[in-house]
Design a protein around this motif. Structure first.
Motif, PDB file in Angstrom:
ATOM      1  N   THR A   1       1.441  -2.909   5.824  1.00 56.31           N
ATOM      2  CA  THR A   1       2.595  -2.819   5.157  1.00 56.31           C
ATOM      3  C   THR A   1       3.420  -1.545   5.521  1.00 56.31           C
ATOM      4  O   THR A   1       4.654  -1.480   5.776  1.00 56.31           O
ATOM      5  CB  THR A   1       2.652  -3.210   3.760  1.00 56.31           C
ATOM      6  N   ARG A   2       2.615  -0.310   5.198  1.00 58.80           N
ATOM      7  CA  ARG A   2       3.298   0.861   5.339  1.00 58.80           C
ATOM      8  C   ARG A   2       3.344   1.284   6.944  1.00 58.80           C
ATOM      9  O   ARG A   2       4.585   1.844   7.039  1.00 58.80           O
ATOM     10  CB  ARG A   2       2.460   1.778   4.566  1.00 58.80           C
TER      11      ARG A   2
ATOM     12  N   ARG B   1       7.175  -0.830   5.929  1.00 60.30           N
ATOM     13  CA  ARG B   1       7.943  -0.839   4.926  1.00 60.30           C
ATOM     14  C   ARG B   1       7.834   0.706   4.135  1.00 60.30           C
ATOM     15  O   ARG B   1       6.562   0.805   3.739  1.00 60.30           O
ATOM     16  CB  ARG B   1       7.678  -1.945   4.137  1.00 60.30           C
TER      17      ARG B   1
ATOM     18  N   SER C   1       7.795   3.225   0.758  1.00 59.49           N
ATOM     19  CA  SER C   1       7.969   2.733  -0.752  1.00 59.49           C
ATOM     20  C   SER C   1       9.222   2.633  -1.244  1.00 59.49           C
ATOM     21  O   SER C   1       9.483   1.958  -2.400  1.00 59.49           O
ATOM     22  CB  SER C   1       7.017   4.057  -1.376  1.00 59.49           C
TER      23      SER C   1
ATOM     24  N   LEU D   1       9.388  -1.281  -0.442  1.00 56.07           N
ATOM     25  CA  LEU D   1       8.398  -1.868  -1.292  1.00 56.07           C
ATOM     26  C   LEU D   1       7.619  -0.973  -2.065  1.00 56.07           C
ATOM     27  O   LEU D   1       6.848  -0.011  -1.335  1.00 56.07           O
ATOM     28  CB  LEU D   1       7.604  -3.098  -0.215  1.00 56.07           C
TER      29      LEU D   1
ATOM     30  N   CYS E   1       7.383 -11.800   4.127  1.00 53.41           N
ATOM     31  CA  CYS E   1       6.086 -12.314   4.788  1.00 53.41           C
ATOM     32  C   CYS E   1       6.145 -13.642   5.303  1.00 53.41           C
ATOM     33  O   CYS E   1       5.610 -13.696   6.282  1.00 53.41           O
ATOM     34  CB  CYS E   1       5.004 -11.918   3.949  1.00 53.41           C
TER      35      CYS E   1
ATOM     36  N   ILE F   1       3.815  -4.328  -3.232  1.00 48.43           N
ATOM     37  CA  ILE F   1       2.783  -4.735  -2.293  1.00 48.43           C
ATOM     38  C   ILE F   1       1.691  -5.282  -3.302  1.00 48.43           C
ATOM     39  O   ILE F   1       1.009  -6.106  -2.560  1.00 48.43           O
ATOM     40  CB  ILE F   1       2.318  -3.572  -1.424  1.00 48.43           C
TER      41      ILE F   1
ATOM     42  N   ASP G   1       4.374   0.437  -4.162  1.00 48.45           N
ATOM     43  CA  ASP G   1       2.771  -0.025  -4.294  1.00 48.45           C
ATOM     44  C   ASP G   1       2.656  -1.133  -5.183  1.00 48.45           C
ATOM     45  O   ASP G   1       2.099  -1.904  -4.939  1.00 48.45           O
ATOM     46  CB  ASP G   1       2.123   1.212  -4.707  1.00 48.45           C
TER      47      ASP G   1
ATOM     48  N   VAL H   1      -2.207  -2.738   2.503  1.00 45.88           N
ATOM     49  CA  VAL H   1      -1.327  -1.694   2.428  1.00 45.88           C
ATOM     50  C   VAL H   1      -1.081  -0.971   3.593  1.00 45.88           C
ATOM     51  O   VAL H   1       0.169  -0.642   3.928  1.00 45.88           O
ATOM     52  CB  VAL H   1      -1.978  -0.838   1.202  1.00 45.88           C
TER      53      VAL H   1
END
Length: 97
Positions: A58-59, A77, A79, A82, A29, A87, A84, A55
């Protein structure tokens, strides 16, 4: 050009995954959102972001394949990249800044 970027990302994925929220933030990040998560070159502050937005962004990522515009592009990203829990660790680190 896209193939070259994929090769670079594949190479960078060979390094060990960080384990703390701070390390994960620094790896995934910081380059765009800044050391303090207050915007950086992406001009997208993370400090006050709700966990749901954190979240989701990010997903799903942002900006499609507009790789060259750091203020518009954020890679999605999975799973596998990254978890859960990772994150959540990044989120917790950002909230501690």
């Amino acid at each position: 050009e896209d193939a070259t970027l994929e090769e670079i990302w594949d190479y960078l994925d060979t390094f060990p995954q960080p384990t703390t929220g701070e390390e994960l933030y620094m790896d995934y990040c910081r380059n765009c959102h800044g050391l303090d998560a207050l915007g950086g070159v992406a001009d997208a502050e993370l400090v006050n972001s709700p966990i749901q937005d954190f979240v989701e962004n990010t997903r799903q990522g942002r900006g499609g394949t507009n790789y060259g515009v750091r203020t518009l592009f954020m890679p999605a990203r999975t799973s596998a990249e990254l978890s859960d829990a990772e994150i959540q660790a990044i989120f917790d680190h950002v909230q501690s800044l």
